[in-house]
Design an enzyme around this catalytic site. Structure first.
Site, PDB file in Angstrom:
ATOM      1  N   THR A   8       0.839  -1.196   0.000  1.00  0.00           N
ATOM      2  CA  THR A   8       0.000   0.000   0.000  1.00  0.00           C
ATOM      3  C   THR A   8       0.869   1.240   0.000  1.00  0.00           C
ATOM      4  O   THR A   8       1.987   1.223   0.513  1.00  0.00           O
ATOM      5  CB  THR A   8      -0.935   0.041   1.226  1.00  0.00           C
ATOM      6  OG1 THR A   8      -1.735   1.221   1.153  1.00  0.00           O
ATOM      7  CG2 THR A   8      -0.174   0.053   2.533  1.00  0.00           C
ATOM      8  N   ASN A  10      -0.871   4.032   0.978  1.00  0.00           N
ATOM      9  CA  ASN A  10      -1.750   4.839   1.829  1.00  0.00           C
ATOM     10  C   ASN A  10      -1.215   4.778   3.264  1.00  0.00           C
ATOM     11  O   ASN A  10      -1.211   3.730   3.898  1.00  0.00           O
ATOM     12  CB  ASN A  10      -3.177   4.282   1.740  1.00  0.00           C
ATOM     13  CG  ASN A  10      -4.152   5.050   2.603  1.00  0.00           C
ATOM     14  OD1 ASN A  10      -3.851   5.423   3.723  1.00  0.00           O
ATOM     15  ND2 ASN A  10      -5.343   5.266   2.073  1.00  0.00           N
ATOM     16  N   ASP A  69      -7.739  -4.059  -0.352  1.00  0.00           N
ATOM     17  CA  ASP A  69      -8.517  -3.084  -1.100  1.00  0.00           C
ATOM     18  C   ASP A  69      -9.739  -2.840  -0.250  1.00  0.00           C
ATOM     19  O   ASP A  69     -10.350  -3.781   0.286  1.00  0.00           O
ATOM     20  CB  ASP A  69      -8.908  -3.566  -2.491  1.00  0.00           C
ATOM     21  CG  ASP A  69      -9.434  -2.403  -3.341  1.00  0.00           C
ATOM     22  OD1 ASP A  69      -8.778  -1.341  -3.343  1.00  0.00           O
ATOM     23  OD2 ASP A  69     -10.485  -2.535  -3.967  1.00  0.00           O
ATOM     24  N   TYR A 151     -12.701   8.633   4.915  1.00  0.00           N
ATOM     25  CA  TYR A 151     -14.080   8.998   5.255  1.00  0.00           C
ATOM     26  C   TYR A 151     -14.376   8.875   6.757  1.00  0.00           C
ATOM     27  O   TYR A 151     -15.525   9.051   7.171  1.00  0.00           O
ATOM     28  CB  TYR A 151     -15.056   8.095   4.489  1.00  0.00           C
ATOM     29  CG  TYR A 151     -14.968   8.216   2.980  1.00  0.00           C
ATOM     30  CD1 TYR A 151     -15.735   9.160   2.288  1.00  0.00           C
ATOM     31  CD2 TYR A 151     -14.131   7.381   2.237  1.00  0.00           C
ATOM     32  CE1 TYR A 151     -15.656   9.267   0.908  1.00  0.00           C
ATOM     33  CE2 TYR A 151     -14.051   7.481   0.854  1.00  0.00           C
ATOM     34  CZ  TYR A 151     -14.814   8.423   0.197  1.00  0.00           C
ATOM     35  OH  TYR A 151     -14.736   8.531  -1.174  1.00  0.00           O
ATOM     36  N   HIS A 176     -13.191  -2.527   9.713  1.00  0.00           N
ATOM     37  CA  HIS A 176     -13.199  -3.511   8.627  1.00  0.00           C
ATOM     38  C   HIS A 176     -11.797  -4.090   8.414  1.00  0.00           C
ATOM     39  O   HIS A 176     -11.621  -5.288   8.239  1.00  0.00           O
ATOM     40  CB  HIS A 176     -13.712  -2.846   7.346  1.00  0.00           C
ATOM     41  CG  HIS A 176     -13.063  -1.517   7.050  1.00  0.00           C
ATOM     42  ND1 HIS A 176     -12.987  -0.517   7.983  1.00  0.00           N
ATOM     43  CD2 HIS A 176     -12.424  -1.037   5.946  1.00  0.00           C
ATOM     44  CE1 HIS A 176     -12.349   0.516   7.465  1.00  0.00           C
ATOM     45  NE2 HIS A 176     -11.998   0.227   6.233  1.00  0.00           N
TER      46      HIS A 176
HETATM   47  P1  ITT Z   1      -3.517   1.756  -1.738  1.00  0.00           P
HETATM   48  O1  ITT Z   1      -4.218   1.291  -2.980  1.00  0.00           O
HETATM   49  O2  ITT Z   1      -2.116   2.239  -1.989  1.00  0.00           O
HETATM   50  O3  ITT Z   1      -3.585   0.770  -0.622  1.00  0.00           O
HETATM   51  P2  ITT Z   1      -5.691   3.679  -1.613  1.00  0.00           P
HETATM   52  O4  ITT Z   1      -5.998   4.861  -0.742  1.00  0.00           O
HETATM   53  O5  ITT Z   1      -5.731   3.872  -3.100  1.00  0.00           O
HETATM   54  O6  ITT Z   1      -4.285   3.059  -1.161  1.00  0.00           O
HETATM   55  P3  ITT Z   1      -7.926   1.840  -1.860  1.00  0.00           P
HETATM   56  O7  ITT Z   1      -7.813   1.776  -3.326  1.00  0.00           O
HETATM   57  O8  ITT Z   1      -8.146   0.582  -1.070  1.00  0.00           O
HETATM   58  O9  ITT Z   1      -6.638   2.520  -1.176  1.00  0.00           O
HETATM   59  O10 ITT Z   1      -9.046   2.884  -1.521  1.00  0.00           O
HETATM   60  C1  ITT Z   1      -9.673   2.861  -0.337  1.00  0.00           C
HETATM   61  C2  ITT Z   1     -10.273   4.218  -0.054  1.00  0.00           C
HETATM   62  O11 ITT Z   1     -11.439   3.977   0.744  1.00  0.00           O
HETATM   63  C3  ITT Z   1      -9.334   5.090   0.771  1.00  0.00           C
HETATM   64  O12 ITT Z   1      -8.541   5.970   0.017  1.00  0.00           O
HETATM   65  C4  ITT Z   1     -10.333   5.844   1.648  1.00  0.00           C
HETATM   66  O13 ITT Z   1     -10.845   6.949   0.947  1.00  0.00           O
HETATM   67  C5  ITT Z   1     -11.450   4.813   1.847  1.00  0.00           C
HETATM   68  N1  ITT Z   1     -11.180   4.023   3.066  1.00  0.00           N
HETATM   69  C6  ITT Z   1     -10.735   2.736   3.143  1.00  0.00           C
HETATM   70  N2  ITT Z   1     -10.553   2.364   4.405  1.00  0.00           N
HETATM   71  C7  ITT Z   1     -10.878   3.434   5.161  1.00  0.00           C
HETATM   72  C8  ITT Z   1     -10.873   3.670   6.543  1.00  0.00           C
HETATM   73  O14 ITT Z   1     -10.458   2.768   7.416  1.00  0.00           O
HETATM   74  N3  ITT Z   1     -11.280   4.865   6.969  1.00  0.00           N
HETATM   75  C9  ITT Z   1     -11.666   5.810   6.105  1.00  0.00           C
HETATM   76  N4  ITT Z   1     -11.660   5.679   4.783  1.00  0.00           N
HETATM   77  C10 ITT Z   1     -11.280   4.488   4.302  1.00  0.00           C
END
Ligand code: ITT
Length: 192
Positions: A8, A10, A69, A151, A176
């Protein structure tokens, strides 16, 4: 100690996952492998995208890789933004503003939503296993709280607090990602 790469970029996810793993596993992140770059998330399911990321990182590093994801499914929006949660708008603040606008006038009892997290663990030999966790709540009317990411400030739990009002530990206990991770933990303890 086994090496595991979290697939990731993120930071919020990384902090949450690192807190969950404990001392048995040496956690690396994509920051340790800058040459891998962005992995396109072209699947239309959470599991599909987690698998794409985990396979790509295990292949590039030769190590065990864990990818998640995740996203937010809002019932009044037919499950959107779903797998498009990260791409719903350019920044966290804009994503939240767009979501609140889309739900303008929708009463509390129809603002139900859940966070979904699919985790994929991929071995150096490209064998994969999956777990899925969810977290139920509803979308509030204003952003509240300074913790978490994404969010979290508008995701209201049954007790009225938003996820952003919880500490990392409290959030991991019911999120989650925490739920998906706890299901994966027995497998992570036996990395071969
Ligand atoms: P990676 O693909 O690099 O892991 P990303 O931010 O692009 O990072 P995702 O494609 O899984 O990750 O997108 C998930 C999005 O959903 C994330 O950017 C948030 O906006 C939201 N999200 C997921 N988990 C969350 C959480 O625990 N709290 C708040 N928002 C969340």
């Amino acid at each position: 100690m086994k090496d595991l790469v979290f697939a990731t970029s993120n930071k919020g996810k990384l902090v949450e996952l690192q807190g969950l793993v404990g001392a048995d596993v040496h956690v690396r992140s994509l920051k340790d492998f800058p040459s891998i770059g962005e992995i396109p998330e072209t699947a239309d399911t959470f599991e599909g995208n987690a698998e794409l990321k985990a396979r790509a990182v295990a292949k590039a590093t030769g190590l065990w890789a864990l990818a998640d994801d995740s996203g937010l499914a809002v019932d009044a929006l037919g499950g959107q933004p779903g797998v498009y949660s990260a791409r719903y708008a350019p920044t966290d603040a804009e994503r939240i503003a767009k979501l609140l606008l889309a739900l303008q006038g929708v009463p509390d009892d129809r603002r139900t939503a859940r966070f979904v997290c699919a985790l994929c663990l991929c071995s150096p030999a490209q064998q994969v296993v999956f777990t899925r966790g969810t977290c139920e709540g509803r979308i509030g009317h204003v952003a509240k709280g300074a913790h978490g990411f994404g969010y979290d400030p508008v995701f209201v739990l049954a007790d009225g607090h938003t996820l952003a009002e919880l500490t990392h530990e409290e959030k991991s206990g019911l999120s989650h990602r925490g739920n998906a991770f706890r299901l994966m933990l027995p497998r992570l303890r036996q990395l071969g």
